[in-house]
Write a protein that holds these residues in place. Structure first.
Motif, PDB file in Angstrom:
ATOM      1  N   MET A 257     -12.773 -42.713 -88.640  1.00 17.67           N
ATOM      2  CA  MET A 257     -11.750 -42.747 -87.577  1.00 17.67           C
ATOM      3  C   MET A 257     -11.707 -44.119 -86.929  1.00 17.67           C
ATOM      4  O   MET A 257     -12.700 -44.822 -86.902  1.00 17.67           O
TER       5      MET A 257
ATOM      6  N   LYS B 142      -6.143 -48.983 -79.996  1.00 17.19           N
ATOM      7  CA  LYS B 142      -6.800 -48.662 -81.265  1.00 17.19           C
ATOM      8  C   LYS B 142      -6.617 -49.791 -82.269  1.00 17.19           C
ATOM      9  O   LYS B 142      -7.503 -50.106 -83.045  1.00 17.19           O
TER      10      LYS B 142
ATOM     11  N   ARG C  22       3.945 -33.022 -79.524  1.00 12.75           N
ATOM     12  CA  ARG C  22       2.645 -33.445 -78.968  1.00 12.75           C
ATOM     13  C   ARG C  22       2.795 -34.674 -78.068  1.00 12.75           C
ATOM     14  O   ARG C  22       2.170 -34.765 -77.016  1.00 12.75           O
TER      15      ARG C  22
ATOM     16  N   THR D  81     -12.175 -39.868 -78.376  1.00  9.69           N
ATOM     17  CA  THR D  81     -11.041 -38.954 -78.478  1.00  9.69           C
ATOM     18  C   THR D  81     -11.566 -37.524 -78.628  1.00  9.69           C
ATOM     19  O   THR D  81     -12.725 -37.303 -78.988  1.00  9.69           O
TER      20      THR D  81
ATOM     21  N   ALA E  14     -10.754 -35.515 -80.926  1.00  2.00           N
ATOM     22  CA  ALA E  14     -11.083 -35.309 -82.343  1.00  2.00           C
ATOM     23  C   ALA E  14     -12.501 -35.790 -82.636  1.00  2.00           C
ATOM     24  O   ALA E  14     -13.245 -35.146 -83.379  1.00  2.00           O
ATOM     25  N   GLU E  15     -12.899 -36.915 -82.061  1.00  2.00           N
ATOM     26  CA  GLU E  15     -14.255 -37.423 -82.288  1.00  2.00           C
ATOM     27  C   GLU E  15     -15.292 -36.452 -81.738  1.00  2.00           C
ATOM     28  O   GLU E  15     -16.296 -36.158 -82.387  1.00  2.00           O
TER      29      GLU E  15
ATOM     30  N   ARG F 216     -15.236 -33.169 -83.940  1.00  2.00           N
ATOM     31  CA  ARG F 216     -15.753 -33.333 -85.304  1.00  2.00           C
ATOM     32  C   ARG F 216     -17.173 -33.892 -85.330  1.00  2.00           C
ATOM     33  O   ARG F 216     -18.025 -33.387 -86.064  1.00  2.00           O
ATOM     34  N   ASN F 217     -17.432 -34.929 -84.539  1.00  2.00           N
ATOM     35  CA  ASN F 217     -18.724 -35.615 -84.640  1.00  2.00           C
ATOM     36  C   ASN F 217     -19.810 -34.985 -83.770  1.00  2.00           C
ATOM     37  O   ASN F 217     -20.956 -34.889 -84.184  1.00  2.00           O
TER      38      ASN F 217
ATOM     39  N   VAL G 265      -8.023 -35.351 -89.307  1.00  2.00           N
ATOM     40  CA  VAL G 265      -7.508 -36.618 -88.790  1.00  2.00           C
ATOM     41  C   VAL G 265      -6.912 -37.392 -89.950  1.00  2.00           C
ATOM     42  O   VAL G 265      -7.550 -37.558 -90.985  1.00  2.00           O
TER      43      VAL G 265
ATOM     44  N   GLU H 278      -3.760 -40.987 -87.333  1.00  2.00           N
ATOM     45  CA  GLU H 278      -4.394 -41.489 -86.108  1.00  2.00           C
ATOM     46  C   GLU H 278      -3.427 -42.130 -85.128  1.00  2.00           C
ATOM     47  O   GLU H 278      -3.842 -42.842 -84.221  1.00  2.00           O
TER      48      GLU H 278
ATOM     49  N   SER I  63      -2.218 -34.291 -79.858  1.00  2.00           N
ATOM     50  CA  SER I  63      -2.804 -34.972 -81.014  1.00  2.00           C
ATOM     51  C   SER I  63      -4.240 -35.345 -80.664  1.00  2.00           C
ATOM     52  O   SER I  63      -4.468 -36.323 -79.950  1.00  2.00           O
TER      53      SER I  63
ATOM     54  N   CYS J 109      -6.335 -36.839 -82.249  1.00  2.00           N
ATOM     55  CA  CYS J 109      -6.717 -38.172 -82.738  1.00  2.00           C
ATOM     56  C   CYS J 109      -6.576 -39.234 -81.671  1.00  2.00           C
ATOM     57  O   CYS J 109      -7.199 -40.283 -81.738  1.00  2.00           O
ATOM     58  N   THR J 110      -5.709 -38.995 -80.693  1.00  2.00           N
ATOM     59  CA  THR J 110      -5.414 -40.014 -79.691  1.00  2.00           C
ATOM     60  C   THR J 110      -5.656 -39.493 -78.278  1.00  2.00           C
ATOM     61  O   THR J 110      -5.775 -40.275 -77.342  1.00  2.00           O
ATOM     62  N   TYR J 111      -5.735 -38.201 -78.132  1.00  2.00           N
ATOM     63  CA  TYR J 111      -5.934 -37.586 -76.819  1.00  2.00           C
ATOM     64  C   TYR J 111      -7.402 -37.760 -76.445  1.00  2.00           C
ATOM     65  O   TYR J 111      -8.299 -37.365 -77.205  1.00  2.00           O
ATOM     66  N   LEU J 112      -7.663 -38.351 -75.312  1.00  2.00           N
ATOM     67  CA  LEU J 112      -9.050 -38.590 -74.927  1.00  2.00           C
ATOM     68  C   LEU J 112      -9.740 -37.260 -74.592  1.00  2.00           C
ATOM     69  O   LEU J 112      -9.149 -36.398 -73.933  1.00  2.00           O
TER      70      LEU J 112
END
Ligand SMILES: Cc1cc2nc3c(=O)[nH]c(=O)nc-3n(C[C@H](O)[C@H](O)[C@H](O)COP(=O)(O)OP(=O)(O)OC[C@H]3O[C@@H](n4cnc5c(N)ncnc54)[C@H](O)[C@@H]3O)c2cc1C
Ligand code: FES
Ligand code: FES
Lengths: 284, 159
Positions: A1, A43, A106, B21, B23-24, B27-28, B37, B40, B57, B59-62
């Motif tokens: 990522m 990013k 979204r 994020t 997603a991080e 997932r992590n 993801v 991104e 999303s 991937c970008t939403y904190l």
């Protein structure tokens, strides 16, 4: 990522406090709302900030309310909140309908009206429609307030007249009476609109007393043309004959540019097609 | 940062940093790999999760944004006894995935849609799902699956 660089998040409790933070952090800090523009740029390392200032923690900055014949929308109101707001749907359906077509579901849920206008990405739907509706932006730095029209807020591609410690508090849209007819139509193949056309008419029976056409996304800023607006007033039959000339005048004023969403010639052509569609839709 | 939120119905508390994020973290940190993801940049919808019912999303939403909120991911859809959500079942019945990479996001978006609008028209489905990209199945079976799930859920609620 694709990880984001480290930053600290700050939670101001008032516009004045956020403004104070902006002044204190200088170039290392930036306001943050939905992050749909800012975090993407961060990013990709196009922008770097050590401090983000979350405008959403300021109470009331996301309100949507009717006040003395105007619709007031806070800078932190999301596209989704505006799209679903009963006050907007009842009093200014053209705004709700435009918002329902911004980006994807979204981005609409996180992205705010303030973030859209203040980032001043040229492919903006709200900027074009709000200019046509004669909206005003309320800005505030510490305790100093000022009010500007949309064309004085957005001054270029990714450029605004916002001061370094200034915030967009909200937008005020006048609600014209029953004689107003408005439409917003756009053309979009990818993530961002190629063209958006807003048309706001003041009609009396078959007569169009006043007209305001704004084309957005085709060039750095949304544009209107006095000549085009003049050609769009008069009897309906007469205006119908002048639509192509009005589109020509609007295209000349907008001076479309080539970009990833389309070539300048193509956009000039689209202005003609979409002015006609907007006209039919507004008077339907 | 100490982050507290409700994930798939259960309260959670995790340590994370402001720039992470959702997603991080999912997932992590929490090893919930159902959320995919891909682009991104808020375009494809593979990372769609629901926060207080609205699709975002991840991937970008904190992750910071989820504080105190209700997060639902694809892992939260099946019932404790293992019964699939009507949307998951409909995606199987209509063959609405091939590689399956877009599927968790498709199903989460569709869930948000059906929660908002239990009987959408075909046009409404297509408009709402516009921001979810599938690169191999094709959209016809995906729309059919959502229509099928809406019907199944309509029957459930009438019972
Ligand atoms: C995939 C995708 C598709 C899109 N499609 C469209 C589209 O079809 N039409 C369209 O019009 N737009 C589109 N957009 C743009 C979208 O509308 C904006 O990203 C969104 O509204 C920005 O709001 P935000 O709250 O996320 O801003 P942020 O990213 O949080 O902030 C953007 C900028 O505004 C500043 N800012 C935020 N709030 C304030 C405030 N109150 N006062 C002063 N400055 C502030 C921030 O400092 C930052 O510089 C799209 C975006 C994406 C990612
Ligand atoms: S990975 Fe988040 S929208 Fe594509
Ligand atoms: S099933 Fe492969 S991308 Fe959709």
């Amino acid at each position: 990522m694709m990880p984001l660089r480290r930053f600290a998040m700050h939670q101001p409790k008032s516009v004045a406090e956020a403004s104070q933070m902006l002044a204190e952090f200088g170039e290392k800090g930036r306001l943050y709302a939905g992050g749909t523009e800012l975090l993407l740029a961060m990013k990709h390392d196009l922008l770097r900030y050590e401090h983000l200032i979350d405008v959403k923690t300021i109470p009331g900055l996301n309100k949507i309310e009717l006040k003395n014949g105007t619709l007031n929308i806070g800078g932190a109101a999301t596209h989704r909140a505006i799209e679903h707001s009963p006050a907007v749907k009842e009093n200014l359906p053209v705004l709700a309908q435009m918002e329902n077509n911004v980006a994807n579901v979204r981005v609409r849920a996180s992205g705010t009206l303030g973030g859209n206008l203040c980032f001043a990405e040229p492919h903006s739907d709200p900027a074009a429609l709000l200019l046509a509706l004669g909206a005003k932006a309320h800005l505030q730095a510490k305790s100093v307030r000022r009010t500007v029209t949309i064309d004085k807020l957005i001054t270029g591609s990714y450029e605004t007249s916002l001061g370094a410690d200034e915030l967009l508090e909200g937008i005020e849209i006048p609600l014209a009476g029953k004689s107003q007819r408005a439409a917003y139509v756009k053309f979009q193949l990818k993530e961002r609109p190629t063209l958006g056309l807003a048309l706001v008419l003041d009609v009396d029976g078959d007569n169009i007393k006043k007209a305001k056409a704004v084309v957005g996304s085709v060039s750095p800023m949304p544009t209107e043309s006095d000549k085009a607006n003049g050609l769009l007033t008069g009897s309906r039959a007469q205006v119908e004959k002048q639509l192509l000339d009005a589109a020509g005048a609007l295209a000349q004023a907008a001076d479309p540019v080539d970009d990833l969403e389309g070539g300048a010639d193509y956009k000039r052509h689209l202005i003609g097609v979409f002015l006609k569609r907007a006209f039919i839709k507004a008077l339907a | 940062m100490n982050l507290q939120f409700v994930l798939n119905g259960k309260p959670w508390r995790v340590e994370c940093e402001a720039q992470e994020t959702l997603a991080e973290v999912l997932r992590n940190t929490l090893n919930l790999n159902g959320t995919k993801v891909s682009c991104e940049v808020q375009v494809c919808g593979a990372c769609t999760v629901l926060v207080d019912g609205a699709p975002v999303s991840a991937c970008t939403y904190l992750a910071y944004e989820a504080r105190g909120k209700n997060v639902t991911t694809i892992e939260g859809l099946e019932k404790p006894d293992g019964t699939l959500d009507p949307l998951q079942q409909a995606f199987i019945d209509e063959f609405a995935f091939q590689c399956g990479f877009c599927t968790p996001g498709m199903i989460m978006s569709a869930k948000a849609l059906l929660d908002e609008n239990p009987a959408p028209t075909r046009a409404e489905i297509i408009h709402y799902m516009d921001g979810n990209i599938c690169r191999c199945t094709g959209y016809v079976p995906i729309v059919a699956a959502i229509q099928r799930a809406a019907q199944a859920m309509g029957k459930e609620t009438k019972k």
